[in-house]
Write a protein that holds these residues in place. Structure first.
Motif, PDB file in Angstrom:
ATOM      1  N   GLY A   1      -0.261   5.104   5.674  1.00  0.00           N
ATOM      2  CA  GLY A   1       0.681   3.990   5.707  1.00  0.00           C
ATOM      3  C   GLY A   1       1.735   4.116   4.623  1.00  0.00           C
ATOM      4  N   VAL A   2       2.973   4.248   5.033  1.00  0.00           N
ATOM      5  CA  VAL A   2       4.101   4.364   4.107  1.00  0.00           C
ATOM      6  C   VAL A   2       5.121   3.302   4.478  1.00  0.00           C
ATOM      7  CG1 VAL A   2       5.941   5.845   3.225  1.00  0.00           C
ATOM      8  CG2 VAL A   2       3.727   6.847   3.833  1.00  0.00           C
ATOM      9  N   THR A   3       5.601   2.562   3.465  1.00  0.00           N
ATOM     10  CA  THR A   3       6.546   1.491   3.728  1.00  0.00           C
ATOM     11  C   THR A   3       7.913   2.022   4.134  1.00  0.00           C
ATOM     12  OG1 THR A   3       7.576  -0.484   2.792  1.00  0.00           O
ATOM     13  CG2 THR A   3       7.263   1.370   1.306  1.00  0.00           C
ATOM     14  N   ARG A   4       8.631   1.188   4.850  1.00  0.00           N
ATOM     15  CA  ARG A   4      10.006   1.551   5.233  1.00  0.00           C
ATOM     16  C   ARG A   4      10.964   1.388   4.058  1.00  0.00           C
ATOM     17  NH1 ARG A   4      10.247  -1.729  11.017  1.00  0.00           N
ATOM     18  NH2 ARG A   4       8.973  -0.263  12.215  1.00  0.00           N
ATOM     19  N   ASN A   5      10.534   0.652   3.047  1.00  0.00           N
ATOM     20  CA  ASN A   5      11.389   0.413   1.886  1.00  0.00           C
ATOM     21  C   ASN A   5      10.729   1.019   0.657  1.00  0.00           C
ATOM     22  OD1 ASN A   5      13.055  -0.470  -0.127  1.00  0.00           O
ATOM     23  ND2 ASN A   5      12.641  -2.660   0.156  1.00  0.00           N
ATOM     24  N   PRO A   6      11.055   2.248   0.285  1.00  0.00           N
ATOM     25  CA  PRO A   6      10.394   2.917  -0.839  1.00  0.00           C
ATOM     26  C   PRO A   6      10.534   2.185  -2.162  1.00  0.00           C
ATOM     27  CG  PRO A   6      11.707   4.466   0.468  1.00  0.00           C
ATOM     28  CD  PRO A   6      12.071   3.091   0.922  1.00  0.00           C
ATOM     29  N   ALA A   7      11.543   1.316  -2.281  1.00  0.00           N
ATOM     30  CA  ALA A   7      11.738   0.593  -3.539  1.00  0.00           C
ATOM     31  C   ALA A   7      10.662  -0.475  -3.755  1.00  0.00           C
ATOM     32  CB  ALA A   7      13.128  -0.046  -3.563  1.00  0.00           C
ATOM     33  N   TRP A   8       9.964  -0.857  -2.701  1.00  0.00           N
ATOM     34  CA  TRP A   8       8.935  -1.900  -2.797  1.00  0.00           C
ATOM     35  C   TRP A   8       7.730  -1.422  -2.018  1.00  0.00           C
ATOM     36  CZ3 TRP A   8       7.734  -5.402  -5.983  1.00  0.00           C
ATOM     37  CH2 TRP A   8       6.929  -6.479  -5.645  1.00  0.00           C
ATOM     38  N   ALA A   9       6.923  -0.536  -2.667  1.00  0.00           N
ATOM     39  CA  ALA A   9       5.887   0.172  -1.937  1.00  0.00           C
ATOM     40  C   ALA A   9       4.719   0.511  -2.831  1.00  0.00           C
ATOM     41  CB  ALA A   9       6.464   1.453  -1.334  1.00  0.00           C
ATOM     42  N   MET A  10       3.613   0.886  -2.205  1.00  0.00           N
ATOM     43  CA  MET A  10       2.498   1.469  -2.920  1.00  0.00           C
ATOM     44  C   MET A  10       2.916   2.829  -3.492  1.00  0.00           C
ATOM     45  SD  MET A  10      -0.216  -0.482  -2.867  1.00  0.00           S
ATOM     46  CE  MET A  10      -0.937  -1.881  -1.974  1.00  0.00           C
ATOM     47  N   ARG A  11       2.232   3.244  -4.551  1.00  0.00           N
ATOM     48  CA  ARG A  11       2.580   4.520  -5.174  1.00  0.00           C
ATOM     49  C   ARG A  11       2.036   5.709  -4.398  1.00  0.00           C
ATOM     50  NH1 ARG A  11       1.123   6.374  -9.565  1.00  0.00           N
ATOM     51  NH2 ARG A  11      -0.784   5.183  -9.972  1.00  0.00           N
ATOM     52  N   ALA A  12       1.128   5.446  -3.470  1.00  0.00           N
ATOM     53  CA  ALA A  12       0.564   6.528  -2.660  1.00  0.00           C
ATOM     54  C   ALA A  12       0.329   6.000  -1.250  1.00  0.00           C
ATOM     55  CB  ALA A  12      -0.748   7.015  -3.268  1.00  0.00           C
ATOM     56  N   PRO A  13       0.418   6.874  -0.238  1.00  0.00           N
ATOM     57  CA  PRO A  13       0.131   6.434   1.125  1.00  0.00           C
ATOM     58  C   PRO A  13      -1.258   5.813   1.228  1.00  0.00           C
ATOM     59  CG  PRO A  13       1.092   8.627   1.140  1.00  0.00           C
ATOM     60  CD  PRO A  13       0.793   8.297  -0.296  1.00  0.00           C
ATOM     61  N   VAL A  14      -1.391   4.799   2.046  1.00  0.00           N
ATOM     62  CA  VAL A  14      -2.646   4.071   2.190  1.00  0.00           C
ATOM     63  C   VAL A  14      -3.438   4.656   3.354  1.00  0.00           C
ATOM     64  CG1 VAL A  14      -3.708   1.837   2.670  1.00  0.00           C
ATOM     65  CG2 VAL A  14      -1.653   1.971   1.235  1.00  0.00           C
ATOM     66  N   ASP A  15      -4.676   5.060   3.093  1.00  0.00           N
ATOM     67  CA  ASP A  15      -5.605   5.492   4.129  1.00  0.00           C
ATOM     68  C   ASP A  15      -6.823   4.578   4.055  1.00  0.00           C
ATOM     69  OD1 ASP A  15      -4.572   7.968   5.492  1.00  0.00           O
ATOM     70  OD2 ASP A  15      -4.427   8.619   3.409  1.00  0.00           O
ATOM     71  N   PHE A  16      -6.983   3.730   5.063  1.00  0.00           N
ATOM     72  CA  PHE A  16      -8.010   2.699   4.996  1.00  0.00           C
ATOM     73  C   PHE A  16      -8.442   2.315   6.398  1.00  0.00           C
ATOM     74  CE2 PHE A  16      -8.966  -1.828   5.406  1.00  0.00           C
ATOM     75  CZ  PHE A  16     -10.060  -1.947   4.552  1.00  0.00           C
ATOM     76  N   CYS A  17      -9.722   1.979   6.538  1.00  0.00           N
ATOM     77  CA  CYS A  17     -10.227   1.482   7.819  1.00  0.00           C
ATOM     78  C   CYS A  17     -11.328   0.471   7.542  1.00  0.00           C
ATOM     79  CB  CYS A  17     -10.764   2.636   8.665  1.00  0.00           C
ATOM     80  SG  CYS A  17     -11.382   2.100  10.295  1.00  0.00           S
ATOM     81  N   ILE A  18     -11.228  -0.704   8.160  1.00  0.00           N
ATOM     82  CA  ILE A  18     -12.328  -1.664   8.142  1.00  0.00           C
ATOM     83  C   ILE A  18     -12.986  -1.602   9.507  1.00  0.00           C
ATOM     84  CG2 ILE A  18     -10.733  -3.572   8.673  1.00  0.00           C
ATOM     85  CD1 ILE A  18     -12.737  -5.439   7.266  1.00  0.00           C
ATOM     86  N   GLU A  19     -14.262  -1.272   9.516  1.00  0.00           N
ATOM     87  CA  GLU A  19     -14.996  -1.065  10.758  1.00  0.00           C
ATOM     88  C   GLU A  19     -15.622  -2.367  11.235  1.00  0.00           C
ATOM     89  OE1 GLU A  19     -14.971   1.709  12.320  1.00  0.00           O
ATOM     90  OE2 GLU A  19     -14.549   3.298  10.851  1.00  0.00           O
ATOM     91  N   ALA A  20     -16.005  -2.368  12.507  1.00  0.00           N
ATOM     92  CA  ALA A  20     -16.686  -3.517  13.085  1.00  0.00           C
ATOM     93  C   ALA A  20     -17.931  -3.850  12.281  1.00  0.00           C
ATOM     94  CB  ALA A  20     -17.060  -3.228  14.537  1.00  0.00           C
ATOM     95  N   GLY A  21     -18.124  -5.135  12.001  1.00  0.00           N
ATOM     96  CA  GLY A  21     -19.306  -5.600  11.300  1.00  0.00           C
ATOM     97  C   GLY A  21     -19.196  -5.618   9.787  1.00  0.00           C
TER      98      GLY A  21
END
Length: 507
Positions: free
Chosen positions: A9-29
Motif C-alpha cells: 500500500g502506497v499513498t497517492r500523495n507522497p507528502a502525507w504517507a507512511m515511510r514504508a509500503p504497508v503489507d498487512f492482512c487481517i484474517e477471518a476470526g
C-alpha cells in the motif's frame, strides 16, 4: 467472516504517507489491537483500512463473506476519538453548550429517539431487525437510558449509545479509537465484557486503537504496532506481550507508566466535600481560599447532579476530584470555570469573590488554566497549533487577536516543554489525538495560572508522554501557591503532589 488485505500500500500523495509500503492482512476470526506512540501513524493506518486514505489502485482488497454487500461503508464502522464525548453535530458544538441547558428543551433528542433514527437509517423495519434491536438494548442495559436526554449522558453511557447505533447497521468490522478513555474502572470492565460478548454473538471483528498498552483486552488475538510512520508485522497478543511489550521497552517495562502506581499521598476519600486530611502534608498551613461551595445543588429537569455540596479549596492545595461516570465531576468543574449559569443561583465564591456580584467570567478565567475532554472536542478548527496555545492567553476557543512577538515566544516555550514545538505551524486537525492533547496542555499552562484544572489530562497519551506530563504537573505544582484540581479514573495517573481527595457520589 471478513478478510482485509493491504499489499504494498502506497499513498497517492507522497507528502502525507507512511515511510514504508504497508503489507498487512487481517484474517477471518482475528480480533486486532493497533498500538503505537502518539503521532506514530495509527490513524493513517486506520484510514488505509477503511478506504479514507487514498492509495494507489489494486493495493487494498476486501472479502466480507458470502452474500455481504461489496461496499466498504456497509461493512466497516469507525467510532473515532472525537465521537466519544458528544453528539453527532460537532459543527454547532460550543464549550459551554452542555451547561447552558438550564431547563432542557423538550425538543432536545433523547437516547431512544437517536437510536431509533439510527435503526431506521441502517435497514428495513422488519420483525427480525426489531428483535435484534431489543436484544441490543437488553445486552447493553439501555432500557433505563432511552428516555434520557443526550445532553445528560455520562461518558460511559454515551459510549454505549454510539456502540449500539453502530451495531444496528450489522457491520462486519467495528473499529474503535481508544474505547476505554474517560471511563471509571467498573465501566471499563463492563465495556470489555460487552465487546467480547458482541464479537462472539455477531461474529463481529473488532479493531481497537489503543494508546494505553496495558488496556489490551483478553479477547484480542493479534496486535500490530505502528512506529514512526511504519506499520510493523502483525503478531499474536501473546507474542506481543512477551516481546515488544515486555522486552524491548517501547512502552516501558511491563507496560506500566514508570512510577509503580505510587502518588505519594495518603489522602482519604471524602463524600460531597469532606476529606479530613492533608495526606503527606499534615503541617501545611491553610491559605486564602480559591474555591468555596456552600450547600451547592445543581439540577437538570428532574435529575439532581450535585446535592448540598460543601467544599473549600485553599491556595496551594492539590486536589483529586474522583467518582464514577455520571457523579457530577464535569458539572462541578463547569461551576469553578464559570461556564455554568446555574452558578449564579448558588452560594459560590471564586478567588474570594461571590458569584453574581458583578465580576465577569473573564475575570475568573484569567486565573485558571484548564483542559478537559469537552474542551478537546470544541477545538475542531483548522488553525495552527501555535494559535491554539496562544488562545489560552485570551481564554478563547480559537484565536481572534494576533499574538505579539513576546506572546509567541511564551507559547513556543511551553510547546517546547510538552515536546510539540515542531508542530507549531501544523493544523490542529492534521494531528493525532495525542498530539492535540499535548497542544491543549501547553495552552492550559501558557499563562502560568494560579489555579490549574486538569480534567483527564492524560487521555490518549502513550506511556512515555504520560510520564512526561505527570512530571511537568508535579514540577509546576511544587511552586509556591500553585493550586491544582485534577480528575482521572486511573489511580496511577495522580501526580505525587496530591494532598486532598474529593469523591462525588452519583445522586
Amino acid at each position: 467472516m471478513t478478510t482485509i488485505s493491504v499489499r504494498q500500500g502506497v499513498t497517492r500523495n507522497p507528502a502525507w504517507a507512511m515511510r514504508a509500503p504497508v503489507d498487512f492482512c487481517i484474517e477471518a476470526g482475528e480480533q486486532l489491537a493497533i498500538v503505537g506512540r502518539n503521532g506514530a501513524g495509527k490513524t493513517m493506518f486506520v484510514d488505509m483500512l477503511t478506504g479514507r486514505h487514498p492509495l494507489l489502485p489494486a493495493t487494498v482488497s476486501y472479502d466480507f463473506g458470502p452474500g455481504a454487500s461489496p461496499f466498504v461503508s456497509d461493512n466497516i464502522r469507525y467510532i473515532a476519538f472525537r465521537d466519544t464525548y458528544g453528539g453527532d453535530n460537532d459543527r454547532t458544538y460550543f464549550l459551554q453548550q452542555r451547561w447552558n441547558q438550564m431547563e432542557i428543551d423538550h425538543e432536545t433528542p433523547t437516547v431512544g429517539a437517536k437510536l431509533e433514527e439510527a435503526f431506521r437509517l441502517s435497514g428495513d423495519d422488519t420483525p427480525e431487525r426489531r428483535r435484534q434491536q431489543h436484544h441490543v438494548y437488553e445486552l447493553f442495559s439501555m432500557e433505563s437510558l432511552l428516555d434520557k436526554y443526550i445532553i445528560l449522558l455520562s461518558s460511559g453511557e454515551l459510549r454505549k449509545m454510539k456502540l449500539a447505533a453502530s451495531l444496528f447497521a450489522a457491520p462486519k468490522v467495528l473499529i474503535m479509537d481508544n474505547p476505554f478513555i474517560g471511563l471509571d474502572a467498573e465501566t471499563r470492565q463492563q465495556l470489555r465484557q460487552l465487546l467480547s460478548t458482541v464479537a462472539a454473538e455477531r461474529q463481529l471483528q473488532l479493531v481497537l486503537v489503543l494508546s494505553k498498552i496495558d488496556e489490551i483486552p483478553e479477547f484480542i488475538t493479534h496486535v500490530v504496532e505502528v512506529s514512526d510512520m511504519v506499520v510493523r508485522q502483525k503478531v499474536s497478543r501473546e507474542e506481543f506481550e512477551a516481546g515488544a511489550y515486555g522486552a524491548n521497552g517501547t512502552y516501558g517495562a511491563n507496560g506500566t507508566n514508570g512510577d509503580n502506581g505510587t502518588n505519594g499521598t495518603n489522602g482519604t476519600n471524602g463524600t460531597n466535600g469532606t476529606d479530613g486530611t492533608h495526606g503527606d502534608f499534615p503541617n501545611k498551613p491553610l491559605l486564602s481560599e480559591v474555591v468555596r461551595f456552600c450547600g451547592v445543588t445543581i439540577r437538570y429537569g428532574d435529575r439532581t447532579i450535585l446535592r448540598d455540596l460543601d467544599w473549600t479549596v485553599n491556595r496551594g492545595e492539590h486536589w483529586v476530584l474522583a467518582g464514577q461516570n455520571g457523579s457530577g465531576k464535569s458539572t462541578l468543574l463547569s461551576l469553578v470555570c464559570a461556564d455554568n449559569p446555574q452558578g449564579y443561583a448558588c452560594d459560590i465564591r471564586l478567588f474570594g469573590h461571590q458569584r453574581g456580584t458583578g465580576e465577569s467570567i473573564w475575570e475568573i478565567k484569567r486565573n485558571i488554566g484548564y483542559v478537559s475532554p469537552e474542551m478537546h472536542r470544541s477545538y475542531q478548527r483548522d488553525i495552527p497549533a501555535l494559535h491554539i496555545v496562544a488562545s489560552g492567553l485570551k481564554d478563547s476557543v480559537g484565536l481572534y487577536i494576533k499574538p505579539t512577538a513576546e506572546e509567541k515566544e511564551q507559547c513556543l516555550r511551553w510547546m517546547r516543554v510538552f515536546g510539540v514545538e515542531a508542530l507549531a505551524q501544523r493544523s490542529f486537525l492534521q494531528m493525532s489525538s495525542g498530539e492535540q492533547r499535548l497542544v491543549l496542555l501547553a495552552r492550559a499552562f501558557v499563562k502560568d495560572p494560579q489555579l490549574l484544572i486538569l480534567d483527564e489530562p492524560l487521555h490518549g497519551l502513550d506511556n512515555q508522554n504520560r510520564r512526561m506530563v505527570k512530571g511537568i504537573i508535579e514540577m509546576f505544582c511544587r511552586r509556591q501557591d500553585k493550586t491544582l484540581i485534577f480528575v482521572s479514573h486511573y489511580r496511577e495517573e495522580w501526580p505525587p503532589c496530591i494532598d486532598h481527595v474529593l469523591t462525588l457520589r452519583r445522586q
